[in-house]
Write an enzyme that holds these catalytic residues in place. Structure first.
Site, PDB file in Angstrom:
ATOM      1  N   LYS A  13       0.859  -1.201   0.000  1.00 57.36           N
ATOM      2  CA  LYS A  13       0.000   0.000   0.000  1.00 57.36           C
ATOM      3  C   LYS A  13       0.891   1.247   0.000  1.00 57.36           C
ATOM      4  O   LYS A  13       1.956   1.218  -0.609  1.00 57.36           O
ATOM      5  CB  LYS A  13      -0.977  -0.043   1.177  1.00 57.36           C
ATOM      6  CG  LYS A  13      -1.709  -1.403   1.228  1.00 57.36           C
ATOM      7  CD  LYS A  13      -2.874  -1.429   2.141  1.00 57.36           C
ATOM      8  CE  LYS A  13      -3.509  -2.822   2.096  1.00 57.36           C
ATOM      9  NZ  LYS A  13      -4.759  -2.898   2.817  1.00 57.36           N
ATOM     10  N   GLU A  98      -9.662  -0.652  -1.787  1.00 56.78           N
ATOM     11  CA  GLU A  98      -9.392   0.717  -1.331  1.00 56.78           C
ATOM     12  C   GLU A  98      -9.504   1.686  -2.500  1.00 56.78           C
ATOM     13  O   GLU A  98      -9.951   2.822  -2.322  1.00 56.78           O
ATOM     14  CB  GLU A  98      -8.014   0.786  -0.652  1.00 56.78           C
ATOM     15  CG  GLU A  98      -8.080   0.149   0.735  1.00 56.78           C
ATOM     16  CD  GLU A  98      -6.764  -0.386   1.253  1.00 56.78           C
ATOM     17  OE1 GLU A  98      -5.705  -0.093   0.684  1.00 56.78           O
ATOM     18  OE2 GLU A  98      -6.815  -1.135   2.256  1.00 56.78           O
ATOM     19  N   GLY A 174      -7.347  -5.114   6.722  1.00 51.16           N
ATOM     20  CA  GLY A 174      -6.796  -4.188   7.705  1.00 51.16           C
ATOM     21  C   GLY A 174      -7.553  -4.162   9.017  1.00 51.16           C
ATOM     22  O   GLY A 174      -7.327  -3.280   9.852  1.00 51.16           O
ATOM     23  N   SER A 213      -6.303  -9.415   6.212  1.00 50.16           N
ATOM     24  CA  SER A 213      -5.750  -9.747   7.532  1.00 50.16           C
ATOM     25  C   SER A 213      -5.082 -11.115   7.559  1.00 50.16           C
ATOM     26  O   SER A 213      -5.104 -11.789   8.592  1.00 50.16           O
ATOM     27  CB  SER A 213      -6.819  -9.630   8.619  1.00 50.16           C
ATOM     28  OG  SER A 213      -7.286  -8.295   8.716  1.00 50.16           O
TER      29      SER A 213
HETATM   30  P1  PGA Z   1      -4.350  -6.604   5.027  1.00 47.64           P
HETATM   31  O1  PGA Z   1      -4.498  -6.043   3.526  1.00 47.64           O
HETATM   32  O2  PGA Z   1      -3.549  -7.884   4.931  1.00 47.64           O
HETATM   33  O3  PGA Z   1      -3.623  -5.524   5.773  1.00 47.64           O
HETATM   34  O4  PGA Z   1      -5.717  -6.835   5.540  1.00 47.64           O
HETATM   35  C1  PGA Z   1      -4.686  -6.898   2.447  1.00 47.64           C
HETATM   36  C2  PGA Z   1      -4.900  -6.087   1.201  1.00 47.64           C
HETATM   37  O5  PGA Z   1      -5.574  -5.051   1.282  1.00 47.64           O
HETATM   38  O6  PGA Z   1      -4.426  -6.447   0.104  1.00 47.64           O
END
Ligand code: PGA
Length: 256
Positions: A13, A98, A174, A213
């Site tokens: 990200k 996102e 997240g 996650s």
């Molecule tokens: P995360 O993000 O592992 O922090 O939940 C995964 C992603 O958005 O690709």
């Protein structure tokens, strides 16, 4: 059993720095990546060339998290798929939730970006997934099905069959609240059934990653599911030791 080589991808990200890239990619380059698993890093575009350079010939590839759909032009601040390739990227993620949410990317725009990846010779990773409200309303399959079909409709079945999919329930991203292995498997099986409608010959060998996650504590149970072929790891991909642990779990799938 169809052979689907597990893929563990790190989605950084908007995180990282010059020194982070140097340390992280240096550690990856020195690590023994087990045979049988593919590893991919998606750093912020500004660090793509540096990541590629530090990784050298260790076999770990890089890609971008987003591009503009056009090949070039008056789009201030944007990045084209051809530029990702120029920077040494081999992959392109499209449709991350996102971006769908914060940048109002529609299924149709995601499909255009997917097409831009193909035009530039990049491997596309199409992210799909439902929000909590959509799941609670019983619409998870309808939403995810539409996300898959919008891309296939634009690029055609044969081009679509070269894709990697990533199922990422928005409510698990997240939040620390991962889907259970059974919940994830059920949606992965659904996605594969959609792929089978589009590209019946290719669906059994197309990879579907789980994201949301995923970490070293829960990855093994998720990766053990028959239709989960790897992970798209966000937060836990920023810690090199934890990321490598997940990579080893991916490799265990093959050897075990
Ligand atoms: P995360 O993000 O592992 O922090 O939940 C995964 C992603 O958005 O690709």
């Amino acid at each position: 059993m169809p052979s689907r080589r597990p893929l563990i991808a790190g989605n950084w990200k908007m995180n990282g720095s010059e020194s982070f890239v140097r340390a992280f990619c240096g550690a990856i380059a020195r690590a023994q990546i087990p045979a049988g698993v593919s590893v991919l890093l998606l750093p912020p575009a500004g660090y793509l060339a540096q990541a590629v350079q530090v990784l050298g010939d260790c076999g770990v590839e890089c890609g971008a998290q987003n591009v503009h759909a056009a090949p070039s032009g008056a789009y201030t601040g944007e990045l084209a798929a051809e530029m990702v390739k120029d920077l040494g990227g081999r992959w392109l993620m499209v449709g991350h939730s996102e971006r769908r949410e914060y940048c109002a990317e529609s299924d149709e725009l995601v499909a255009e970006k997917f097409q831009a990846a193909l035009r530039a010779g990049l491997h596309p990773i199409l992210c799909v997934g439902e929000t909590l409200a959509q799941r609670q309303d019983g619409n998870a399959e309808r939403v995810v099905g539409a996300q898959v079909h919008a891309v296939a409709d634009l690029v055609g079945a044969s081009a679509f069959a070269s894709a990697t999919l990533a199922y990422e329930p928005v409510w698990a991203i997240g939040t620390g609240q991962t889907a259970t292995p059974d919940e994830a498997q059920a949606m992965h099986a659904f996605v594969r059934a959609q792929l089978a409608q589009i590209a019946p010959d290719q669906a059994p060998v197309m990879r579907i990653l789980y994201g949301g996650s995923m970490n070293a504590d829960n990855a093994r149970g998720l990766l053990a599911q028959p239709d989960i072929d790897g992970g798209l790891v966000g937060g836990a991909s920023l810690e090199v030791a934890q990321f490598l642990e997940i990579v080893r779990m991916g490799a265990d799938l093959v050897s075990g």
